[in-house]
Design an enzyme around this catalytic site. Structure first.
Site, mmCIF file in Angstrom:
data_model
loop_
_atom_site.group_PDB
_atom_site.id
_atom_site.type_symbol
_atom_site.label_atom_id
_atom_site.label_comp_id
_atom_site.label_asym_id
_atom_site.label_seq_id
_atom_site.Cartn_x
_atom_site.Cartn_y
_atom_site.Cartn_z
ATOM 1 N N ARG A 80 0.859 -1.197 0.000
ATOM 2 C CA ARG A 80 0.000 0.000 0.000
ATOM 3 C C ARG A 80 0.886 1.235 0.000
ATOM 4 N NH1 ARG A 80 -3.990 -0.251 4.804
ATOM 5 N NH2 ARG A 80 -4.870 -1.932 3.576
ATOM 6 N N ARG A 149 -2.072 6.143 9.710
ATOM 7 C CA ARG A 149 -2.039 5.700 8.306
ATOM 8 C C ARG A 149 -2.196 6.890 7.361
ATOM 9 N NH1 ARG A 149 -4.352 0.293 8.228
ATOM 10 N NH2 ARG A 149 -3.524 -0.824 10.022
ATOM 11 N N LYS A 214 -3.986 0.482 14.789
ATOM 12 C CA LYS A 214 -3.976 1.457 13.690
ATOM 13 C C LYS A 214 -4.616 2.782 14.101
ATOM 14 C CE LYS A 214 -6.951 -1.188 11.336
ATOM 15 N NZ LYS A 214 -7.908 -1.675 10.352
ATOM 16 N N LYS A 216 -6.258 6.528 12.292
ATOM 17 C CA LYS A 216 -6.641 7.126 11.003
ATOM 18 C C LYS A 216 -7.139 8.555 11.175
ATOM 19 C CE LYS A 216 -7.769 2.630 9.144
ATOM 20 N NZ LYS A 216 -8.784 1.696 8.688
ATOM 21 N N CYS A 436 -14.725 -3.589 -0.936
ATOM 22 C CA CYS A 436 -13.341 -3.867 -0.537
ATOM 23 C C CYS A 436 -12.785 -4.981 -1.413
ATOM 24 C CB CYS A 436 -13.273 -4.270 0.932
ATOM 25 S SG CYS A 436 -13.837 -5.947 1.213
ATOM 26 N N CYS A 442 -7.446 -11.117 0.292
ATOM 27 C CA CYS A 442 -7.512 -10.758 1.704
ATOM 28 C C CYS A 442 -7.747 -11.989 2.581
ATOM 29 C CB CYS A 442 -8.624 -9.744 1.944
ATOM 30 S SG CYS A 442 -8.673 -9.266 3.674
ATOM 31 N N CYS A 481 -15.894 -9.098 4.979
ATOM 32 C CA CYS A 481 -15.877 -9.471 6.395
ATOM 33 C C CYS A 481 -16.241 -8.236 7.212
ATOM 34 C CB CYS A 481 -14.499 -10.023 6.787
ATOM 35 S SG CYS A 481 -13.318 -8.767 7.313
ATOM 36 N N CYS A 485 -13.583 -2.437 5.682
ATOM 37 C CA CYS A 485 -12.639 -1.587 4.940
ATOM 38 C C CYS A 485 -13.305 -0.700 3.891
ATOM 39 C CB CYS A 485 -11.564 -2.446 4.289
ATOM 40 S SG CYS A 485 -10.696 -3.454 5.497
HETATM 41 C C1 HEM Z 1 -10.385 -3.949 11.971
HETATM 42 C C2 HEM Z 1 -9.665 -4.772 11.349
HETATM 43 C C3 HEM Z 1 -9.144 -4.641 9.954
HETATM 44 C C4 HEM Z 1 -8.271 -5.519 9.418
HETATM 45 C C5 HEM Z 1 -7.646 -6.720 10.076
HETATM 46 C C6 HEM Z 1 -8.044 -5.091 8.067
HETATM 47 C C7 HEM Z 1 -7.232 -5.755 7.190
HETATM 48 C C8 HEM Z 1 -7.144 -5.449 5.865
HETATM 49 C C9 HEM Z 1 -6.451 -6.217 4.893
HETATM 50 C C10 HEM Z 1 -5.731 -7.510 5.139
HETATM 51 C C11 HEM Z 1 -6.558 -5.574 3.730
HETATM 52 C C12 HEM Z 1 -5.935 -5.968 2.419
HETATM 53 C C13 HEM Z 1 -6.864 -6.630 1.521
HETATM 54 C C14 HEM Z 1 -6.244 -6.795 0.176
HETATM 55 O O1 HEM Z 1 -5.823 -5.789 -0.404
HETATM 56 O O2 HEM Z 1 -6.154 -7.918 -0.323
HETATM 57 C C15 HEM Z 1 -7.317 -4.391 3.957
HETATM 58 C C16 HEM Z 1 -7.638 -3.472 3.001
HETATM 59 C C17 HEM Z 1 -8.118 -2.219 3.290
HETATM 60 N N1 HEM Z 1 -8.536 -1.771 4.502
HETATM 61 FE FE1 HEM Z 1 -8.653 -2.861 6.141
HETATM 62 N N2 HEM Z 1 -8.741 -3.962 7.810
HETATM 63 C C18 HEM Z 1 -9.451 -3.642 8.927
HETATM 64 C C19 HEM Z 1 -10.309 -2.570 9.067
HETATM 65 C C20 HEM Z 1 -10.365 -1.487 8.200
HETATM 66 C C21 HEM Z 1 -11.218 -0.345 8.346
HETATM 67 C C22 HEM Z 1 -12.221 -0.135 9.469
HETATM 68 C C23 HEM Z 1 -10.948 0.483 7.297
HETATM 69 C C24 HEM Z 1 -11.537 1.823 6.972
HETATM 70 C C25 HEM Z 1 -12.785 2.099 7.013
HETATM 71 C C26 HEM Z 1 -9.965 -0.163 6.491
HETATM 72 C C27 HEM Z 1 -9.447 0.329 5.322
HETATM 73 C C28 HEM Z 1 -8.897 -0.468 4.368
HETATM 74 C C29 HEM Z 1 -8.698 -0.056 3.011
HETATM 75 C C30 HEM Z 1 -8.940 1.322 2.428
HETATM 76 C C31 HEM Z 1 -8.228 -1.157 2.346
HETATM 77 C C32 HEM Z 1 -7.884 -1.227 0.882
HETATM 78 C C33 HEM Z 1 -8.844 -1.974 0.115
HETATM 79 C C34 HEM Z 1 -10.058 -1.290 -0.384
HETATM 80 O O3 HEM Z 1 -10.104 -0.103 -0.774
HETATM 81 O O4 HEM Z 1 -11.026 -2.020 -0.479
HETATM 82 N N3 HEM Z 1 -9.620 -1.355 7.062
HETATM 83 N N4 HEM Z 1 -7.662 -4.336 5.272
HETATM 84 S S1 SF4 Z 2 -13.351 -5.756 4.933
HETATM 85 FE FE1 SF4 Z 2 -12.491 -7.694 5.494
HETATM 86 S S2 SF4 Z 2 -12.475 -8.808 3.561
HETATM 87 FE FE2 SF4 Z 2 -12.636 -6.671 3.037
HETATM 88 S S3 SF4 Z 2 -10.497 -5.996 2.707
HETATM 89 FE FE3 SF4 Z 2 -11.103 -5.529 4.824
HETATM 90 S S4 SF4 Z 2 -10.350 -7.209 5.996
HETATM 91 FE FE4 SF4 Z 2 -10.431 -7.892 3.868
#
Ligand code: HEM
Ligand code: SF4
Length: 571
Positions: A80, A149, A214, A216, A436, A442, A481, A485
């Site tokens: 990223r 971030r 994290k 933000k 997402c 993921c 999930c 995200c």
């Molecule tokens: C709470 C536990 C969370 C975990 C463990 C987590 C984990 C991950 C992982 C592993 C990815 C990579 C997926 C991929 O690119 O294959 C991802 C993508 C992403 N996450 Fe999270 N995430 C969490 C929560 C959040 C939240 C609450 C947000 C913001 C609202 C966020 C924002 C993002 C963004 C912007 C991406 C990029 C993918 C996209 O635009 O769909 N994450 N996350």
């Molecule tokens: S919402 Fe869950 S499945 Fe989607 S990118 Fe985030 S961690 Fe992965």
């Protein structure tokens, strides 16, 4: 030992121990990278690499077949790249494009936090990819991990001097909160993976264990809440008066992730706690970060975001501590109003005579496929476009500051590539949809999101059009999930994957990012989703009040109760 004493001693989570032992994020990453016997890192390093902007992943489509063949999973890495304020130059765009072909899976994901993601990068290619960003002044440090971030700000810096100042402040906050360790430079940039840089082992803001989780930050300039500021640990609302930036309303404690079955986890919107003049806003961000550093839960990562710290100690106690650390008090919150959290697509011209194009990018995925050659078209445009490539928080792209002589040429290139859909070809529902990544990369995903939502939308579009709602903006957001995200709990229609092909349906968020939604139905398959939504959309078309948004309609008509704060999300 008495029970009281036993519970009084904090039992740090595994990741805390990894951070402590890491020597400011070094760990054994250099050894892990040098080990050619596996495509994976040493287990502890899989936590540390997040701070360097990367996740270790497997190709989940291939996992069971590789297991059957007794092969290790096909490990690869998501990287990223931070883009504070979402602003990239043409050379930076060209570089990301080239690196996605050279080392990634040939696509770029424009994310919901205005970053670029490359997928499918093999371990042996990580240093070259990161060196490639570095050569165009981009980096991935703090892309992920327990630090601040990418700072979001979707404001167009060229629209007015105030807009420009807001973006500059976003970039300054980002720079101020970037980790100071030289581990990133040593590991990725200093040639032969040897430690040639003089190590800097001082983190004046974070300390050696960084944050509990994290962090933000997002900024917005009303009436647009296009970075969904209330979903962030710190949300800043720019207050402008007579063409002058006065300062920011400060909101704290937002965050969307939760865990199914654990009702002590919940999405929460940030609370407004006051107003700060522009010249003090970095100080306020720093002090909020340090309170979370000192007070956040380091035992249970599921309860460690700032939102839980605030609900544990109470907002008044948190604000009192902030005032004490600042040495002054925030002023009362100023009046403001948000009208929209979406992107306004199409061409506009700024007073300077330069134009901009807000371009719809489905699922934020920049790629070529038959009949749709978006990636090639943007590559060609990047060869002559002198303005910027701006990533929006809604997974779209803005070509900004287009010179008059390039307007027609850009439109033609996009049309010939099949990448300039006319507004009437896409419903407003589709134009505002977020998904997402989910499968296949993921590791957290229970269900599809990005790969599936377009197909569901084909079916929902038929319902939408049948009821005359093709031009009515309804926010639909899908994730694989409950981590959230793609901000599904701020969707007027939120779909959160629970099992392959099964989604929980959430309804009743407002249209501007100021109210969360609520669980309506569980474990729906596609037929179930259509069965539940069709009559609601029909009723909305027939009975809505003037200008009433879908999320407000389902609350007013009692389909779901309004969620007023995170703590009542589950009730
Ligand atoms: C709470 C536990 C969370 C975990 C463990 C987590 C984990 C991950 C992982 C592993 C990815 C990579 C997926 C991929 O690119 O294959 C991802 C993508 C992403 N996450 Fe999270 N995430 C969490 C929560 C959040 C939240 C609450 C947000 C913001 C609202 C966020 C924002 C993002 C963004 C912007 C991406 C990029 C993918 C996209 O635009 O769909 N994450 N996350
Ligand atoms: S919402 Fe869950 S499945 Fe989607 S990118 Fe985030 S961690 Fe992965």
């Amino acid at each position: 030992m008495s029970d009281t004493l036993a519970t009084a001693v904090p039992k740090l989570s595994e990741v805390e121990h990894v951070k402590i032992a890491s020597r400011y994020l070094r760990g054994t990453l250099i050894e892990s990278l040098a080990n050619r016997l596996t495509g994976a890192l040493n287990p502890d390093d899989t936590h540390l690499i997040k701070f360097h902007g990367s996740y270790q992943q497997t190709d989940r489509d291939l996992d069971s077949e590789r297991k059957r063949q007794k092969l290790e999973p096909l490990f690869s890495f998501m990287i990223r790249v931070r883009v504070p304020g979402g602003v990239a130059s043409a050379p930076q765009w060209q570089r990301m494009d080239a690196l996605s072909d050279a080392y990634g899976n040939g696509t770029m994901k424009l994310t919901t936090r205005q970053t670029f993601q490359l997928h499918g990068v093999l371990k042996r290619n990580l240093p070259a990819a990161i060196q490639g960003f570095n050569e165009v002044q981009m980096d991935s440090i703090a892309g992920c991990g327990d630090v601040n971030r990418n700072v979001m700000c979707n404001t167009n810096p060229h629209e007015s001097p105030v807009h420009g100042e807001v973006v500059r402040i976003a970039q300054a906050i980002s720079a101020h909160l970037t980790p100071r360790t030289t581990a990133y430079r040593e590991i990725w940039l200093d040639g032969d993976l040897v430690e040639t840089t003089e190590a800097v082992d001082d983190e004046p803001i974070y300390g050696h264990t960084y944050l509990p989780r994290k962090f933000k930050i997002a900024l917005a300039l009303p009436p647009y809440n296009d970075s969904d500021i209330f979903s962030n640990d710190i949300g800043l609302i720019a207050i402008e008066e007579n063409g002058e930036l006065l300062g920011f309303n400060v909101a704290v404690g937002g965050g969307l992730g939760m865990t199914f079955g654990l009702n002590e986890t919940y999405p929460r919107l940030a609370d407004l706690i006051g107003f700060v003049p522009a010249d003090k806003v970095i100080d306020v961000c720093e002090k909020v970060v340090t309170i979370q550093r000192d007070w956040g839960n380091r035992e249970n990562r599921k309860l460690s975001r700032l939102k839980y710290t605030i609900d544990r100690v109470g907002l008044p106690a948190f604000v009192a501590e902030l005032h004490q650390r600042l040495g002054y008090e925030l002023a009362p919150t100023r009046a403001y109003q948000f009208h929209s959290s979406s992107d306004a697509f199409g061409w506009t011209q700024s007073p300077s005579g330069l134009s901009q194009l807000v371009l719809f990018v489905e699922g934020g995925r920049v790629l070529d496929r038959p009949g749709y050659r978006l990636k090639s078209a943007l590559r060609e445009i990047s060869g002559f476009h002198t303005g910027e490539f701006r990533l929006t928080g809604n997974q779209n792209l803005i070509l900004a500051n287009i010179e008059p002589q390039h307007v027609a040429r850009i439109q033609t290139i996009l049309e010939e590539a099949g990448a300039a859909p006319k507004a009437d070809q896409l419903t407003a529902l589709r134009r505002g949809a977020l998904a997402c990544v989910a499968l296949n990369t993921c590791s957290q995903a229970f269900a599809e999101a990005e790969r599936y939502l377009p197909h569901l939308l084909d079916k929902l579009d038929a319902v939408i059009r049948a009821h005359g709602l093709a031009e009515t903006g309804i926010l639909i957001r899908m994730t694989g999930c409950p981590n959230g995200c793609a901000r599904p709990y701020l969707g007027e229609i939120g779909l959160v994957g629970k099992a392959p092909g099964r989604y929980n349906l959430y309804l009743g968020a407002d249209h501007v990012g100021e109210r969360l939604n609520k669980l309506y139905r569980e474990m729906l398959d596609e037929d179930g989703i259509l069965r539940e939504l069709s009559p609601l959309l029909a009723a909305y078309a027939a009975d809505r009040q003037p200008d009433e948004a879908f999320g407000d309609f389902v609350v007013r008509t009692g389909v779901v109760k309004a969620t007023t704060q995170g703590l009542d999300f589950h009730s």
